[in-house]
Design an enzyme around this catalytic site. Structure first.
Site, PDB file in Angstrom:
ATOM      1  N   THR A   1       9.810 -10.376 -45.643  1.00  0.00           N
ATOM      2  CA  THR A   1       9.919  -9.397 -44.562  1.00  0.00           C
ATOM      3  C   THR A   1      10.157  -7.983 -45.059  1.00  0.00           C
ATOM      4  O   THR A   1      10.203  -7.055 -44.251  1.00  0.00           O
ATOM      5  CB  THR A   1      11.064  -9.780 -43.613  1.00  0.00           C
ATOM      6  OG1 THR A   1      12.279  -9.829 -44.363  1.00  0.00           O
ATOM      7  CG2 THR A   1      10.801 -11.126 -42.954  1.00  0.00           C
ATOM      8  N   LYS A   2      10.344  -7.822 -46.384  1.00  0.00           N
ATOM      9  CA  LYS A   2      10.560  -6.490 -46.945  1.00  0.00           C
ATOM     10  C   LYS A   2       9.836  -6.390 -48.280  1.00  0.00           C
ATOM     11  O   LYS A   2       9.364  -7.392 -48.820  1.00  0.00           O
ATOM     12  CB  LYS A   2      12.047  -6.190 -47.105  1.00  0.00           C
ATOM     13  CG  LYS A   2      12.762  -7.076 -48.097  1.00  0.00           C
ATOM     14  CD  LYS A   2      14.231  -6.737 -48.193  1.00  0.00           C
ATOM     15  CE  LYS A   2      14.900  -7.590 -49.273  1.00  0.00           C
ATOM     16  NZ  LYS A   2      16.293  -7.244 -49.439  1.00  0.00           N
TER      17      LYS A   2
ATOM     18  N   HIS B   1       4.919  -8.852 -33.129  1.00  0.00           N
ATOM     19  CA  HIS B   1       5.293  -8.464 -31.769  1.00  0.00           C
ATOM     20  C   HIS B   1       6.568  -7.628 -31.815  1.00  0.00           C
ATOM     21  O   HIS B   1       7.443  -7.849 -32.650  1.00  0.00           O
ATOM     22  CB  HIS B   1       5.545  -9.697 -30.893  1.00  0.00           C
ATOM     23  CG  HIS B   1       4.314 -10.484 -30.611  1.00  0.00           C
ATOM     24  ND1 HIS B   1       3.416 -10.123 -29.655  1.00  0.00           N
ATOM     25  CD2 HIS B   1       3.830 -11.612 -31.171  1.00  0.00           C
ATOM     26  CE1 HIS B   1       2.431 -11.005 -29.623  1.00  0.00           C
ATOM     27  NE2 HIS B   1       2.660 -11.918 -30.548  1.00  0.00           N
TER      28      HIS B   1
END
Length: 172
Positions: free
Chosen positions: A152-153, A106
């Protein structure tokens, strides 16, 4: 009809692709996929407690025994592969229970907007129990993801990563 279902079950159990998966898992997975229509669009055995959403957007070697075993035996996993994105899994990669992989998130400000990005997981990776891999991540070859990590990376080849958010713990 009855004969075709029995022949399909028989072909799955005799397949060398699933030789490392317990037969009882394959039977239960088959019942949930074919009779209860859970993960019905997946063309491979998926653990009955896991969910594969967007199976048509998955890219992996359909003959890779380790990947097929992970889908069939690792329960509680959730693979969410949105249209317009892909999830590419390299040969020899496997994962544990409760892994989450999502190609969309989101937006920070407008929760009705999805940010969609493909994910690529390299060859010979290991994803530990409860790990989450988020949209846009690229993992190199031979990456080990620690249990309960949030990735997240992107990360290069030959590293052990872990934590929230994941960081390099060790180079191999």
């Amino acid at each position: 009809m009855k004969q075709s279902i029995l022949s399909r079950i028989n072909s799955i159990f005799k397949s060398k692709k699933y030789e490392s998966v317990p037969v009882n898992f394959l039977i239960v997975n088959f019942i949930f996929q074919k009779l209860f229509l859970l993960n019905v669009f997946a063309k491979f055995s998926v653990h009955y407690t896991s969910k594969v959403s967007g199976a048509r957007n998955l890219r992996f070697n359909q003959n890779d025994k380790k990947i097929l075993a992970s889908f069939a035996a690792s329960g509680g996993c959730y693979f969410s592969v949105f249209d317009g994105t892909t999830l590419e899994i390299g040969d020899g990669t496997l994962w544990s229970y409760g892994v989450g992989v999502h190609t969309a998130n989101h937006d920070f400000f407008d929760r009705d907007v999805y940010i969609k990005k493909s994910i690529k997981i390299g060859k010979n990776c290991w994803i530990g129990q409860g790990a989450v891999i988020t949209a846009g991540v690229v993992l190199g070859d031979n990456v080990t993801v620690g249990a309960n990590s949030v990735v997240t990376k992107s990360f290069p080849d030959n590293v052990v990563i872990g934590g929230i958010p994941a960081k390099i713990i060790r180079e191999l």
